[in-house]
Design an enzyme around this catalytic site. Structure first.
Site, PDB file in Angstrom:
ATOM      1  N   ASP A  47       0.824  -0.869   0.187  1.00  0.00           N
ATOM      2  CA  ASP A  47      -0.033   0.122   0.234  1.00  0.00           C
ATOM      3  C   ASP A  47       1.411   1.190  -0.087  1.00  0.00           C
ATOM      4  O   ASP A  47       2.152   1.072   0.852  1.00  0.00           O
ATOM      5  CB  ASP A  47      -1.460   0.344   0.889  1.00  0.00           C
ATOM      6  CG  ASP A  47      -2.354   0.439   1.271  1.00  0.00           C
ATOM      7  OD1 ASP A  47      -2.222   2.220  -0.129  1.00  0.00           O
ATOM      8  OD2 ASP A  47      -3.161   0.480   1.404  1.00  0.00           O
ATOM      9  N   SER A  96      -6.869   4.311  -1.674  1.00  0.00           N
ATOM     10  CA  SER A  96      -6.506   2.342  -1.168  1.00  0.00           C
ATOM     11  C   SER A  96      -8.311   2.291  -2.177  1.00  0.00           C
ATOM     12  O   SER A  96      -7.739   0.802  -2.256  1.00  0.00           O
ATOM     13  CB  SER A  96      -6.722   2.935  -0.535  1.00  0.00           C
ATOM     14  OG  SER A  96      -5.109   3.261  -0.004  1.00  0.00           O
ATOM     15  N   ASP A 312      -1.062   0.096  -4.906  1.00  0.00           N
ATOM     16  CA  ASP A 312      -2.110   0.629  -5.694  1.00  0.00           C
ATOM     17  C   ASP A 312      -1.948   2.156  -5.759  1.00  0.00           C
ATOM     18  O   ASP A 312      -2.803   2.619  -6.122  1.00  0.00           O
ATOM     19  CB  ASP A 312      -3.460   0.410  -3.907  1.00  0.00           C
ATOM     20  CG  ASP A 312      -2.985   1.106  -2.479  1.00  0.00           C
ATOM     21  OD1 ASP A 312      -1.554   1.677  -2.697  1.00  0.00           O
ATOM     22  OD2 ASP A 312      -3.686   0.781  -2.142  1.00  0.00           O
TER      23      ASP A 312
HETATM   24 MG    MG Z   1      -3.988  -0.811   1.876  1.00  0.00          MG
HETATM   25 ZN    ZN Z   2      -3.458   5.791   2.034  1.00  0.00          ZN
END
Ligand code: MG
Ligand code: ZN
Length: 468
Positions: A47, A96, A312
């Site tokens: 992430d 996200s 992401d």
């Molecule tokens: Mg995440």
């Molecule tokens: Zn973030």
């Protein structure tokens, strides 16, 4: 073997084009070419892990005593890049949830959407498809297991911050996975509902300590929660490589004849990016790198497994080198043993001395740096006291995500010291639109070569699942 036969046949065709090829082809194409499809698919999301993070990690891990810069596990498996923009009504910077929905369901949607489209209609995810095909499924994350990324594979909601509703849906909409590892006591053990007990009633084993990851029996599905919300920063956790530890358990639990789909997320790279904290970012990257190194070995032993890794989006607009200086110096990051967050908590409680501060940072601070920390601490405490007496709030107060407290001001000062020492710059407390790297290992990894959109990654996984 098939691939070699097909290659030979094509070569034969080209050379002898227009001559006596007919017979040769019919002989050599036995058996008919079948594109092999992976038995197991492991999708990994770092992430917030834009390309600057994997670059920073390379220099962070560089051995300065050797003349060359060593490659990392990321370098070894880089195959392409991906764009990340959400539905274009929302400009080009994704959150996200929209990005995870693109990766899980192959559609563009609005920021905040959890596996729903622009009309808030549910869209099928690759995890749900895998389950419907009889594969086992699982999620391993360092955030709470109902956070945006895992939720966008497991659930459907029109707003990512409906945490309790998303947690409830893990039971109420039918249990979608055979294994859940991450954080989330706050959302799963509540006054109005104990979802942990409900998982147990549905035949799950439950563990709440990393020590049990190795010993818990594999004969039942598994729920493991190890933190109230997210897990502690990797730098502060009892196991600094908790993502790789959880991943080892997951692969062991999910292996079965029909294969499995596993989502893994290094969730907190993004959180370090939002908070402009390069030390914590490197701690999280190291945990993810250890996970990939484990999977590198796993794929060698299980060549029927595909592993795809991407981010992401990128977070924080991090730069390696600032203010016209041609330098990035991660030296102090290599020795740090705890996060700036944890250092702030400890320095808040005592009168700051050079000796104590050095022991917490685990490198030697300059007099200037020490006096900066002392000044910030004293000035903040004084300003807060004045505000209490006069009733007039300090101009720096009133921001929910940046509270004017001694702890937070110390935390910011500590990060400033580290950013200055390392020549790390940040341009945002949010996300940026930069394309993200794509990495792949194992069966069919070449499918992910080159430029692609994040929705293409899901499309390719759907295609592989449909070929099973
Ligand atoms: Mg995440
Ligand atoms: Zn973030």
């Amino acid at each position: 073997m098939n691939k070699i036969l097909i290659a030979l046949t094509i070569a034969g065709l080209t050379i002898s084009c227009g001559k006596e090829t007919q017979e040769v082809v019919t002989q050599e194409v036995q058996p008919a070419p079948v594109v092999s499809t992976p038995k197991n698919i492991i999708m990994i999301v770092g992430d917030g892990m834009g390309p600057t993070y994997t670059t920073a990690y390379r220099y962070f891990k560089d051995d300065p005593s050797t003349p060359r810069v060593e490659n990392t596990v990321f370098d070894r498996h880089l195959v392409g890049m991906s764009s990340t923009y959400p539905d274009t009504h929302h400009n080009y910077v994704t959150d996200s949830a929209a990005a995870a929905t693109a990766l899980s369901s192959a559609i563009k949607t609005y920021n905040g959407a959890v596996a729903v489209d622009m009309d808030k209609q549910n869209v099928e995810t690759v995890l749900e498809r895998a389950k419907s095909l009889g594969m086992k499924t699982g999620v391993v994350v360092t955030s709470q297991i109902n956070h945006a990324t895992p939720a966008s594979y497991l659930s459907h909601n029109d707003y990512r911050y409906n945490y309790n509703a998303i947690a409830d849906s893990y039971i109420d909409n039918g249990i979608q996975a055979d294994l859940y590892l991450g954080g989330g006591w706050k959302f799963f053990i509540r006054e109005d509902r104990n979802l942990v007990e409900e998982f147990e009633d549905n035949g799950f084993n439950y563990i709440d300590s990393y020590q049990l990851l190795d010993s818990v029996s594999t004969d039942k599905p598994l729920l493991g929660l190890f933190g109230d919300k997210g897990l502690p920063w990797a730098l502060d956790d009892t196991n600094k490589h908790r993502l790789s530890a959880m991943t080892k358990t997951a692969t062991k639990h999910l292996e079965n004849e029909d294969g499995y789909f596993l989502l893994i997320e290094g969730s907190q790279i993004d959180w370090a990016g939002h908070s402009n904290d390069i030390a914590s970012a490197m701690g999280e990257m190291d945990d993810l790198a250890k996970t990939l190194e484990y999977l590198e070995t796993y794929v060698k032993e299980h060549p029927d497994t595909l592993v795809v890794i991407t981010a992401d989006h990128s977070t924080g607009g991090v730069t390696l080198g600032v203010d016209g200086v041609f330098q990035w110096d991660p030296k102090v990051l290599r020795t740090m043993k705890q996060s700036p967050n944890s250092i702030a908590n400890l320095l808040e409680k005592v009168d700051i001395t050079t000796e104590y501060a050095n022991s917490l940072f685990n490198f030697e601070l300059t007099d200037e740096e020490i006096s900066k920390l002392i000044t910030v601490k004293n000035d903040t405490a004084t300003a807060i006291k004045i505000a209490e007496v006069t009733g007039i709030e300090d101009a720096r107060s009133g921001k929910e995500y940046d509270p004017f407290t001694v702890n937070n001001e110390l935390y910011k000062a500590i990060k400033e010291v580290i950013n200055a020492r390392t020549f790390t710059g940040w341009t945002s407390s949010g996300h940026t639109a930069a394309d993200v790297p794509v990495f792949a290992m194992g069966n069919n990894k070449a499918l992910f070569n080159g430029y692609q959109d994040n929705t293409d990654i899901a499309k390719k996984i759907f295609t592989l699942l449909d070929n099973k």
